[in-house]
Scaffold this motif. Structure first.
Motif, mmCIF file in Angstrom:
data_model
loop_
_atom_site.group_PDB
_atom_site.id
_atom_site.type_symbol
_atom_site.label_atom_id
_atom_site.label_comp_id
_atom_site.label_asym_id
_atom_site.label_seq_id
_atom_site.Cartn_x
_atom_site.Cartn_y
_atom_site.Cartn_z
ATOM 1 N N GLU A 23 0.840 -1.205 0.000
ATOM 2 C CA GLU A 23 0.000 0.000 0.000
ATOM 3 C C GLU A 23 0.870 1.248 0.000
ATOM 4 N N ALA A 26 2.204 1.602 -3.509
ATOM 5 C CA ALA A 26 1.134 2.115 -4.373
ATOM 6 C C ALA A 26 0.882 3.601 -4.109
ATOM 7 N N LEU A 30 1.157 6.526 -6.843
ATOM 8 C CA LEU A 30 0.016 7.372 -7.181
ATOM 9 C C LEU A 30 0.328 8.854 -6.978
ATOM 10 N N VAL A 60 -11.297 8.741 -5.613
ATOM 11 C CA VAL A 60 -10.942 7.421 -6.119
ATOM 12 C C VAL A 60 -10.659 6.496 -4.940
ATOM 13 N N PHE A 62 -9.038 2.978 -3.985
ATOM 14 C CA PHE A 62 -8.045 2.086 -4.568
ATOM 15 C C PHE A 62 -7.992 0.765 -3.816
ATOM 16 N N GLU A 63 -8.024 -0.314 -4.559
ATOM 17 C CA GLU A 63 -7.748 -1.646 -4.029
ATOM 18 C C GLU A 63 -6.340 -1.997 -4.491
ATOM 19 N N VAL A 64 -5.452 -2.265 -3.550
ATOM 20 C CA VAL A 64 -4.067 -2.609 -3.867
ATOM 21 C C VAL A 64 -3.926 -4.120 -3.752
ATOM 22 N N ASP A 108 -10.581 2.036 -8.480
ATOM 23 C CA ASP A 108 -9.458 1.605 -9.300
ATOM 24 C C ASP A 108 -8.710 0.479 -8.594
ATOM 25 N N ILE A 110 -4.817 -1.147 -8.130
ATOM 26 C CA ILE A 110 -3.371 -1.044 -8.319
ATOM 27 C C ILE A 110 -2.825 -2.460 -8.139
ATOM 28 N N TRP A 124 -1.987 0.157 -13.113
ATOM 29 C CA TRP A 124 -3.100 0.957 -12.594
ATOM 30 C C TRP A 124 -4.293 0.753 -13.518
ATOM 31 N N LYS A 126 -7.960 1.813 -14.112
ATOM 32 C CA LYS A 126 -8.987 2.793 -13.731
ATOM 33 C C LYS A 126 -10.377 2.214 -13.986
#
Length: 131
Positions: A23, A26, A30, A60, A62-64, A108, A110, A124, A126
């Motif tokens: 994370e 990421a 980002l 946004v 984000f799922e990492v 999104d 990652i 990435w 989107k």
């Protein structure tokens, strides 16, 4: 392969540590792409959101995902339908809790994997998950 890279003996503590590290990787990626990180590791009744950022006027979520070398399934492909539903609930809960109804929002992914020429290969995606 050591415990942090997905071996069968991988403990919950090792996975959490690896997850937090990825994370961070990421988040730095980002930020270099112009995303302002608003929140990290948000837990709610809806589920967990790894990172929340702002891309212009869009919020946004984000799922990492990380997969080590030799994994049978890629990082992005490892997101099940059930996980997608939890992410949608968590994002909805976050929007309502923070009164963000008037903002554009998206989810999104990652995807992080060990790199060949760089330390990590970051992809990435989107609008990866849509309601």
């Amino acid at each position: 392969m050591n415990n942090r890279e997905g071996s069968p003996g991988n403990t919950g503590a090792d996975r959490r540590e690896t997850g937090q590290h990825m994370e961070g990787v990421a988040a730095r990626y980002l930020q270099k792409q112009g995303i302002g990180i608003i929140d990290q590791n948000v837990f709610s009744r809806g589920g967990e959101i790894d990172l929340v950022g702002r891309d212009g006027d869009t919020i946004v979520f984000f799922e990492v995902r990380y997969r080590s070398r030799g994994s049978l399934v890629g990082a992005a492909e490892s997101i099940s339908w059930r996980k997608q539903q939890r992410m949608l609930r968590a994002a909805s809960y976050y929007i309502h809790r923070h009164q963000l109804w008037n903002y554009n929002c998206r989810i999104d992914v990652i995807a992080v994997a060990p790199g060949v020429t760089a330390r990590y290969n970051i992809r990435w995606i989107k609008n990866a998950i849509q309601a």
